[in-house]
Design a protein around this motif. Sequence first.
Motif, PDB file in Angstrom:
ATOM      1  N   UNK A   1     -27.898  25.381  91.741  1.00  0.00           N
ATOM      2  CA  UNK A   1     -27.236  24.090  91.885  1.00  0.00           C
ATOM      3  C   UNK A   1     -25.871  24.036  91.246  1.00  0.00           C
ATOM      4  N   UNK A   2     -25.206  22.904  91.482  1.00  0.00           N
ATOM      5  CA  UNK A   2     -23.862  22.673  90.966  1.00  0.00           C
ATOM      6  C   UNK A   2     -23.752  21.209  90.560  1.00  0.00           C
ATOM      7  N   UNK A   3     -23.263  20.955  89.346  1.00  0.00           N
ATOM      8  CA  UNK A   3     -23.116  19.601  88.835  1.00  0.00           C
ATOM      9  C   UNK A   3     -21.723  19.429  88.247  1.00  0.00           C
ATOM     10  N   UNK A   4     -20.965  18.480  88.796  1.00  0.00           N
ATOM     11  CA  UNK A   4     -19.643  18.144  88.263  1.00  0.00           C
ATOM     12  C   UNK A   4     -19.751  16.865  87.463  1.00  0.00           C
ATOM     13  N   UNK A   5     -19.248  16.888  86.244  1.00  0.00           N
ATOM     14  CA  UNK A   5     -19.349  15.755  85.330  1.00  0.00           C
ATOM     15  C   UNK A   5     -17.973  15.127  85.153  1.00  0.00           C
ATOM     16  N   UNK A   6     -17.822  13.897  85.657  1.00  0.00           N
ATOM     17  CA  UNK A   6     -16.580  13.158  85.504  1.00  0.00           C
ATOM     18  C   UNK A   6     -16.735  12.016  84.519  1.00  0.00           C
ATOM     19  N   UNK A   7     -15.640  11.362  84.178  1.00  0.00           N
ATOM     20  CA  UNK A   7     -15.738  10.258  83.223  1.00  0.00           C
ATOM     21  C   UNK A   7     -16.134   8.940  83.896  1.00  0.00           C
ATOM     22  N   UNK A   8     -16.340   8.963  85.225  1.00  0.00           N
ATOM     23  CA  UNK A   8     -16.817   7.770  85.942  1.00  0.00           C
ATOM     24  C   UNK A   8     -18.161   8.003  86.621  1.00  0.00           C
ATOM     25  N   UNK A   9     -18.548   9.242  86.821  1.00  0.00           N
ATOM     26  CA  UNK A   9     -19.789   9.562  87.509  1.00  0.00           C
ATOM     27  C   UNK A   9     -19.964  11.061  87.631  1.00  0.00           C
TER      28      UNK A   9
END
Length: 440
Positions: free
Chosen positions: A325-333
Motif C-alpha cells: 500500500x501507499x499512504x500520503x499524509x497531508x496537513x488537511x487529510x
Amino acid sequence: MNNNRRNFLKISAAAGVGYWASNTKAAESTSPNEQINFACIGVQGKGSSDSRDASRAGNIVAICDIDDNNLNKAAAEFEGAKKYSDYRKMLDEMSKEIDAVTVSTPDHCHAVVSAAAMKAGKHCFTQKPLTHSIWEARRLGEIATENKVVTQMGNQGTSHSGLRRAAEIIQSGAIGNVSAVHVWTNRPIWPQGQGYDEAEPTPKTVHWDYFIGPGKMIDYRPNIHPFKWRGYWEFGTGALGDMACHTVNMPYMALKLRDPSSVEAVTSGHNGITYPKWSTITFDFPELNGRPACKLFWYDGGKMPDNALLDGVPRNGEGKVADSGCLLVGDKGRLYSSSDYGASFHLLPEDQYKDYSGPAETIPRSPGHFKEFADAIKGGPEPMSNFPNYAGPLTETILLGNLSVWAGKKIDWDAKNMVAKNAPEVAEIIKPSYREGYSL
C-alpha cells in the motif's frame, strides 16, 4: 533505423496530432508497410506480456532470449519471427527490419541492451526498474535524447486514469501540504539474506554467458535463473527495485519526488550476495518549486508503518490492512491506495471528503501504456514514462535507497553530480564496471 521508414510511420499518424493534444485517436492505417516492426528481447516472464503487447501494436520480426526453451515457446506464438540468443547479433543482422524493441531481461542487462538498441536508432520499451544502477538510469535518458527515439518504461500504472486522478487531487491541495509518504510491499517473494546455492552444470538450453552479460561471471545456479535473480546484488535490485517503480509512482507523479538530499536504511543485514530479508528506508526530499520538503518511508520484508498511521485506513474482511500500500499524509487529510499501480484510492477521513468531487482534469488521460509507446512512434505525443524526463529520474530516486542498504549507513546525496558525499565506497554501486564486450 531506416530514416525513410521512420518518417513514413510518423506521417501516418495524422501529422503528429495525438490523443494528448487533441483527445482524438490518430487514424488507423490499413497499409502493412505502416506497421511497427518489433524485436522482443527477453520473451518469458514479464517478457511474455510485453511481446504480446508488441504483437498487438505491430509485427514481431525477431525474438531474443538466453534460454532456448523460452525462445522456442515464443517462436510457436510469433510465427516468422527470427530467433536469437544474443541481442547484439540480432541488432547487427536485422537493423534495417527493426523499428522498436522491448527489453524484458533481468535488471543488470536493461541498460546495455537498451543503449545498444537506441544507438542503433530503435525506439525502446524497457521493463522496470529502468536500470540496475543510478548512473545507467541517467545515461539512458541522455542516449534517448541524443538519438531522438521514443521511450517508455514498463511501470504500467503510469497510464491508469486512477493514478493520474490521485496525482491531480494531491496537486490541487485537497489533502494539504504532504509531509510524509509511506509505501510498503509484500516483496520479497524470493529468497534474500542468504548466499549462493551450489553450482550445477549449465543446462544445454541456457546460454549462461549471455545471461551474465555485463555482470561478473559466476557458475550457473538454478536458484538464479529464471526468476530468483531478483534477490541478488549482481543481477537484481531487490524488493525496492522490483516494486517501487510501481508503488511509489503515484506520489512521485503528484509530488515530483526527485533528487533526495539523503537516504537512510535500516535492514536485517546483508552479505554482499543477496539483498537483506527486510529493510525500512527513509528518503529526504528538499523543497522543490513550492512543494514543501517531505519524507518517503519504504517498508519491505514484512515491515509496515506504525499502526497509529494506519488508523482509519480501509481493511479487508479479516480486519487487516493490505500487505502492499501507499499512504500520503497531508496537513488537511490523507490519501491511501492499496493498489500496487495506484489505480484506486481513498481520501481520509472519509466523512471529510464524502461530498468532494475533486479538481478539473489537468493531466491528459492515456489510451493504454503500450499504446502510448506505439502511438508516439507513429508521431503522437511523447509517452509519460519516457526515459529522459520521467522513468530515468524515478529510477534514480528508487535505486538511491539501495546505496544506503549496501553501505549500512545514511547517504548524503549530491544528485546533480551523482555522488555519495560521505560514502566513496559506494561508487561502484552508483556506476558499475562491465565485462569486456559490454558498454553504454
